[in-house]
Design a protein around this motif. Structure first.
Motif, PDB file in Angstrom:
ATOM      1  N   VAL A   1       0.964  -1.470   0.153  1.00 53.18           N
ATOM      2  CA  VAL A   1       0.186  -0.215  -0.201  1.00 53.18           C
ATOM      3  C   VAL A   1       0.848   1.231  -0.176  1.00 53.18           C
ATOM      4  CG1 VAL A   1      -1.694  -1.270   1.165  1.00 53.18           C
ATOM      5  CG2 VAL A   1      -0.204   0.173   2.534  1.00 53.18           C
ATOM      6  N   GLY A   2       2.314   1.067   0.500  1.00 51.34           N
ATOM      7  CA  GLY A   2       3.047   2.795   0.447  1.00 51.34           C
ATOM      8  C   GLY A   2       3.446   3.076   1.533  1.00 51.34           C
ATOM      9  N   LYS A   3       4.075   1.731   2.453  1.00 50.40           N
ATOM     10  CA  LYS A   3       4.256   2.118   3.765  1.00 50.40           C
ATOM     11  C   LYS A   3       5.787   2.092   3.558  1.00 50.40           C
ATOM     12  CE  LYS A   3       2.791  -0.858   5.924  1.00 50.40           C
ATOM     13  NZ  LYS A   3       2.337  -1.828   4.754  1.00 50.40           N
ATOM     14  N   THR A   4       6.200   1.775   3.467  1.00 55.48           N
ATOM     15  CA  THR A   4       7.964   2.653   3.743  1.00 55.48           C
ATOM     16  C   THR A   4       8.072   3.342   2.368  1.00 55.48           C
ATOM     17  OG1 THR A   4       8.374  -0.519   3.423  1.00 55.48           O
ATOM     18  CG2 THR A   4       9.980   1.054   2.873  1.00 55.48           C
ATOM     19  N   ASN A   5       7.542   3.415   1.814  1.00 54.43           N
ATOM     20  CA  ASN A   5       7.227   4.542   0.530  1.00 54.43           C
ATOM     21  C   ASN A   5       7.401   6.271   1.496  1.00 54.43           C
ATOM     22  OD1 ASN A   5       9.134   5.178  -1.982  1.00 54.43           O
ATOM     23  ND2 ASN A   5       8.049   3.555  -2.748  1.00 54.43           N
TER      24      ASN A   5
ATOM     25  N   VAL B   1      -2.798   2.830   6.521  1.00 50.67           N
ATOM     26  CA  VAL B   1      -2.866   3.304   5.406  1.00 50.67           C
ATOM     27  C   VAL B   1      -3.284   1.862   4.387  1.00 50.67           C
ATOM     28  CG1 VAL B   1      -0.822   3.914   3.381  1.00 50.67           C
ATOM     29  CG2 VAL B   1      -0.177   3.606   6.006  1.00 50.67           C
ATOM     30  N   TYR B   2      -4.558   2.515   3.178  1.00 50.25           N
ATOM     31  CA  TYR B   2      -4.410   1.042   2.191  1.00 50.25           C
ATOM     32  C   TYR B   2      -4.369   2.020   1.358  1.00 50.25           C
ATOM     33  CZ  TYR B   2      -8.610   4.835   2.070  1.00 50.25           C
ATOM     34  OH  TYR B   2      -9.468   5.613   2.004  1.00 50.25           O
ATOM     35  N   ASP B   3      -4.390   1.846   0.349  1.00 49.47           N
ATOM     36  CA  ASP B   3      -4.090   1.560  -1.711  1.00 49.47           C
ATOM     37  C   ASP B   3      -5.730   1.609  -1.864  1.00 49.47           C
ATOM     38  OD1 ASP B   3      -3.950   2.115  -4.321  1.00 49.47           O
ATOM     39  OD2 ASP B   3      -2.873   0.149  -4.076  1.00 49.47           O
ATOM     40  N   ILE B   4      -5.728   3.604  -2.574  1.00 50.38           N
ATOM     41  CA  ILE B   4      -6.869   3.983  -2.941  1.00 50.38           C
ATOM     42  C   ILE B   4      -7.584   3.113  -4.033  1.00 50.38           C
ATOM     43  CG2 ILE B   4      -6.522   6.465  -1.830  1.00 50.38           C
ATOM     44  CD1 ILE B   4      -6.843   7.647  -4.864  1.00 50.38           C
ATOM     45  N   THR B   5      -5.957   2.292  -4.492  1.00 51.07           N
ATOM     46  CA  THR B   5      -6.746   1.589  -5.966  1.00 51.07           C
ATOM     47  C   THR B   5      -7.277   0.168  -5.668  1.00 51.07           C
ATOM     48  OG1 THR B   5      -4.407   1.040  -7.059  1.00 51.07           O
ATOM     49  CG2 THR B   5      -4.945   2.931  -6.860  1.00 51.07           C
ATOM     50  N   GLN B   6      -6.971   0.047  -4.862  1.00 49.08           N
ATOM     51  CA  GLN B   6      -7.287  -1.915  -4.143  1.00 49.08           C
ATOM     52  C   GLN B   6      -7.785  -1.580  -3.258  1.00 49.08           C
ATOM     53  OE1 GLN B   6      -5.748  -4.316  -6.181  1.00 49.08           O
ATOM     54  NE2 GLN B   6      -4.601  -2.982  -6.758  1.00 49.08           N
ATOM     55  N   HIS B   7      -9.555  -2.101  -3.110  1.00 41.47           N
ATOM     56  CA  HIS B   7     -10.556  -1.904  -2.607  1.00 41.47           C
ATOM     57  C   HIS B   7     -10.072  -2.957  -1.136  1.00 41.47           C
ATOM     58  CE1 HIS B   7     -14.020  -1.218  -0.297  1.00 41.47           C
ATOM     59  NE2 HIS B   7     -14.445  -0.222  -1.191  1.00 41.47           N
ATOM     60  N   VAL B   8      -9.216  -4.140  -1.601  1.00 48.07           N
ATOM     61  CA  VAL B   8      -9.129  -5.000  -0.775  1.00 48.07           C
ATOM     62  C   VAL B   8      -8.601  -4.005   0.565  1.00 48.07           C
ATOM     63  CG1 VAL B   8      -7.280  -6.195  -2.501  1.00 48.07           C
ATOM     64  CG2 VAL B   8      -8.707  -7.256  -0.298  1.00 48.07           C
ATOM     65  N   THR B   9      -7.406  -3.964   0.140  1.00 43.52           N
ATOM     66  CA  THR B   9      -6.751  -2.733   1.204  1.00 43.52           C
ATOM     67  C   THR B   9      -7.934  -1.911   2.396  1.00 43.52           C
ATOM     68  OG1 THR B   9      -6.154  -0.992  -0.263  1.00 43.52           O
ATOM     69  CG2 THR B   9      -4.755  -3.911   0.105  1.00 43.52           C
ATOM     70  N   PHE B  10      -8.563  -2.099   1.487  1.00 42.41           N
ATOM     71  CA  PHE B  10      -9.677  -0.660   2.544  1.00 42.41           C
ATOM     72  C   PHE B  10     -10.350  -1.365   3.202  1.00 42.41           C
ATOM     73  CE2 PHE B  10     -13.241   1.493   3.179  1.00 42.41           C
ATOM     74  CZ  PHE B  10     -12.875   2.676   3.830  1.00 42.41           C
ATOM     75  N   GLU B  11     -10.663  -2.932   2.599  1.00 40.89           N
ATOM     76  CA  GLU B  11     -11.510  -3.606   3.396  1.00 40.89           C
ATOM     77  C   GLU B  11     -10.915  -4.767   4.681  1.00 40.89           C
ATOM     78  OE1 GLU B  11     -12.472  -6.267   0.378  1.00 40.89           O
ATOM     79  OE2 GLU B  11     -13.536  -5.067  -0.680  1.00 40.89           O
TER      80      GLU B  11
ATOM     81  N   LYS C   1      -1.633   6.309  -2.898  1.00 39.75           N
ATOM     82  CA  LYS C   1      -1.241   6.817  -3.857  1.00 39.75           C
ATOM     83  C   LYS C   1      -2.488   7.337  -4.456  1.00 39.75           C
ATOM     84  CE  LYS C   1       0.434   1.883  -4.177  1.00 39.75           C
ATOM     85  NZ  LYS C   1       0.741   0.545  -4.334  1.00 39.75           N
ATOM     86  N   ALA C   2      -2.728   8.227  -4.430  1.00 34.86           N
ATOM     87  CA  ALA C   2      -3.710   9.368  -4.799  1.00 34.86           C
ATOM     88  C   ALA C   2      -3.228  10.417  -6.355  1.00 34.86           C
ATOM     89  CB  ALA C   2      -3.778  10.717  -3.284  1.00 34.86           C
ATOM     90  N   ASP C   3      -2.286  10.124  -6.823  1.00 37.80           N
ATOM     91  CA  ASP C   3      -2.239  10.194  -8.306  1.00 37.80           C
ATOM     92  C   ASP C   3      -2.843   9.663  -8.815  1.00 37.80           C
ATOM     93  OD1 ASP C   3       0.246   8.257  -8.197  1.00 37.80           O
ATOM     94  OD2 ASP C   3      -0.074   8.495  -6.181  1.00 37.80           O
ATOM     95  N   LEU C   4      -3.151   7.902  -8.448  1.00 32.28           N
ATOM     96  CA  LEU C   4      -3.417   7.109  -9.139  1.00 32.28           C
ATOM     97  C   LEU C   4      -4.772   7.531  -8.908  1.00 32.28           C
ATOM     98  CD1 LEU C   4      -1.496   4.155  -8.742  1.00 32.28           C
ATOM     99  CD2 LEU C   4      -1.254   5.713 -10.711  1.00 32.28           C
ATOM    100  N   HIS C   5      -5.879   8.821  -9.537  1.00 34.39           N
ATOM    101  CA  HIS C   5      -7.223   9.216  -8.870  1.00 34.39           C
ATOM    102  C   HIS C   5      -7.697   8.696 -10.344  1.00 34.39           C
ATOM    103  CE1 HIS C   5      -6.680  11.762 -12.235  1.00 34.39           C
ATOM    104  NE2 HIS C   5      -5.322  12.543 -11.064  1.00 34.39           N
ATOM    105  N   HIS C   6      -7.737   8.237 -11.304  1.00 35.36           N
ATOM    106  CA  HIS C   6      -7.844   7.822 -12.313  1.00 35.36           C
ATOM    107  C   HIS C   6      -7.956   5.699 -12.522  1.00 35.36           C
ATOM    108  CE1 HIS C   6      -3.829   7.185 -13.034  1.00 35.36           C
ATOM    109  NE2 HIS C   6      -3.822   6.129 -14.184  1.00 35.36           N
ATOM    110  N   LEU C   7      -7.722   5.670 -11.138  1.00 38.51           N
ATOM    111  CA  LEU C   7      -7.717   4.050 -11.160  1.00 38.51           C
ATOM    112  C   LEU C   7      -8.056   3.920  -9.561  1.00 38.51           C
ATOM    113  CD1 LEU C   7      -4.134   2.575 -12.072  1.00 38.51           C
ATOM    114  CD2 LEU C   7      -6.625   2.431 -13.776  1.00 38.51           C
TER     115      LEU C   7
END
Length: 223
Positions: free
Chosen positions: A24-28, A92-102, A127-133
């Protein structure tokens, strides 16, 4: 901004953990906040990684001790010990992967099972820069955060959007909660002096208030 702060020149040391699924991008997020770096080929964290950064909050210097926990299931039993002493968390979750939010709900339960009830939590949609996904709507995450009494922010470790703000907001809230508790709701929260004992707790805890004078004594905080 950019002012040099010596490693031992701080008033408070707060331990924060980053939790959430793998990738999900924790390290970055951690790297962007502490070193202003981003790695496209960032590898999965094994166990726990660690970094520090000092920031100014309410005329105090706060040293953040940041723990990046592995998201993979097989490391969950190992990393649970690292929650000890944490006074803040970025979930943290990834806005492009709903399972990470679940999976946020399970991470939140684990966090609350291993930390004090007053821990400050920021729900982070990375990963808000990937708003199109986008697969997780901002309103959905915001509603969940309000229901669970968490702060909420969307970030991008890639382009640095809201990264510093997310960490700083959590550190500021911790500092003010701690100050309010120390003064029992009265007094100037910025006037807390170095060396003042606050909720003396286990010396296994990480978050501390630095004592004045020589560096041999520190009082440990439980918020």
């Amino acid at each position: 901004m950019g002012e040099y702060i010596a490693d031992e020149d701080y008033d408070y040391l707060f331990k924060l953990v980053l939790i959430g699924d793998s990738s999900v991008g924790k390290t970055n997020l951690l790297s962007r906040f502490t070193k202003n770096e981003f790695s496209i080929e960032s590898k999965a964290t094994i166990g726990v990684e660690f970094a520090t950064k000092s920031v100014h909050v309410d005329e105090k210097i706060i040293k953040a001790q940041l723990w990046d926990t592995a998201g993979q299931e097989r490391y969950r039993a190992i990393t649970s010990a690292y929650y000890r002493g944490s006074v803040g968390a970025l979930l943290v979750y990834d806005i492009t992967q709903h399972v990470t939010f679940e999976n946020v709900e399970q991470w939140l339960k684990e966090l609350r099972d291993h930390t004090d009830a007053n821990i400050v939590i920021m729900l982070v949609g990375n990963k808000a820069d990937l708003h199109h996904l986008r697969a997780v709507q901002e309103d959905e995450a915001k509603s969940f955060s309000e229901r669970e009494n968490m702060f909420f922010m969307e970030t991008s470790a890639l382009d640095a959007t809201n990264v510093e703000q997310a960490f700083t907001h959590v550190l500021t809230k911790i500092c003010r909660v701690m100050s309010r508790k120390a003064f029992d709701g009265t007094g100037d929260p910025t006037s807390l002096s170095k060396g003042q004992t606050i909720d003396l707790g286990s010396k296994d805890d990480v978050s501390v208030v630095k004592s004045s004078g020589c560096c041999s004594g520190r009082d440990y905080l439980n918020l």
